[in-house]
Design a protein around this motif. Sequence first.
Motif, short mmCIF file in Angstrom:
data_model
loop_
_atom_site.label_atom_id
_atom_site.label_comp_id
_atom_site.label_asym_id
_atom_site.label_seq_id
_atom_site.Cartn_x
_atom_site.Cartn_y
_atom_site.Cartn_z
N HIS A 63 0.83 -1.21 0.00
CA HIS A 63 0.00 0.00 0.00
C HIS A 63 0.86 1.26 0.00
O HIS A 63 0.52 2.25 -0.64
N PHE A 64 1.99 1.20 0.73
CA PHE A 64 2.89 2.35 0.75
C PHE A 64 3.48 2.61 -0.64
O PHE A 64 3.53 3.75 -1.09
N LEU A 65 3.92 1.56 -1.32
CA LEU A 65 4.49 1.74 -2.66
C LEU A 65 3.44 2.25 -3.64
O LEU A 65 3.75 3.08 -4.51
N LYS A 66 2.22 1.78 -3.49
CA LYS A 66 1.12 2.26 -4.34
C LYS A 66 0.89 3.75 -4.08
O LYS A 66 0.78 4.55 -5.00
N TYR A 67 0.81 4.12 -2.79
CA TYR A 67 0.61 5.52 -2.42
C TYR A 67 1.77 6.38 -2.92
O TYR A 67 1.55 7.46 -3.45
N LEU A 68 3.00 5.90 -2.75
CA LEU A 68 4.17 6.66 -3.18
C LEU A 68 4.17 6.88 -4.69
O LEU A 68 4.45 7.99 -5.16
N VAL B 26 1.54 6.99 -6.71
CA VAL B 26 0.50 7.96 -7.03
C VAL B 26 0.94 9.36 -6.62
O VAL B 26 0.75 10.32 -7.36
N TRP B 27 1.55 9.48 -5.45
CA TRP B 27 2.00 10.79 -4.98
C TRP B 27 3.04 11.37 -5.94
O TRP B 27 2.96 12.55 -6.30
N ILE B 28 4.00 10.56 -6.33
CA ILE B 28 5.03 11.03 -7.26
C ILE B 28 4.39 11.47 -8.57
O ILE B 28 4.73 12.52 -9.11
N SER B 29 3.46 10.66 -9.08
CA SER B 29 2.86 11.00 -10.37
C SER B 29 2.04 12.28 -10.30
O SER B 29 2.00 13.04 -11.26
N GLN B 30 1.40 12.53 -9.18
CA GLN B 30 0.57 13.72 -9.07
C GLN B 30 1.38 14.98 -8.78
O GLN B 30 1.01 16.06 -9.20
N ASN B 31 2.47 14.84 -8.07
CA ASN B 31 3.23 16.02 -7.66
C ASN B 31 4.42 16.33 -8.55
O ASN B 31 4.89 17.47 -8.56
N LEU B 32 4.92 15.36 -9.27
CA LEU B 32 6.12 15.58 -10.06
C LEU B 32 5.91 15.42 -11.55
O LEU B 32 6.86 15.47 -12.32
N ALA B 33 4.68 15.23 -11.99
CA ALA B 33 4.42 15.03 -13.42
C ALA B 33 4.84 16.25 -14.24
O ALA B 33 5.55 16.11 -15.24
#
Length: 64
Positions: A3-8, A10-17
């Motif tokens: 779950h942490f890797l999934k969250y990470l 998604v977070w990377i894709s939303q904040n660093l795209a």
Amino acid sequence: MKHFLKYLTVWISQNLAIPFWTVGHLHLMVNVYEDIIEVVASCGMNLIVATGFIIDYIEQRKNL
């Protein structure tokens, strides 16, 4: 951990795209990709962003 890797992801894709794509496209305009490391790094960053978008899309569809 899953779950942490999934969250990470998604977070990377939303904040660093936008920074990934902005830097990547500016770099493409300025330099010629002759180094395989640069090509692999660019593809890797775009794959991370795409994976995060897909995961987030699937989760949002579940919430409807």
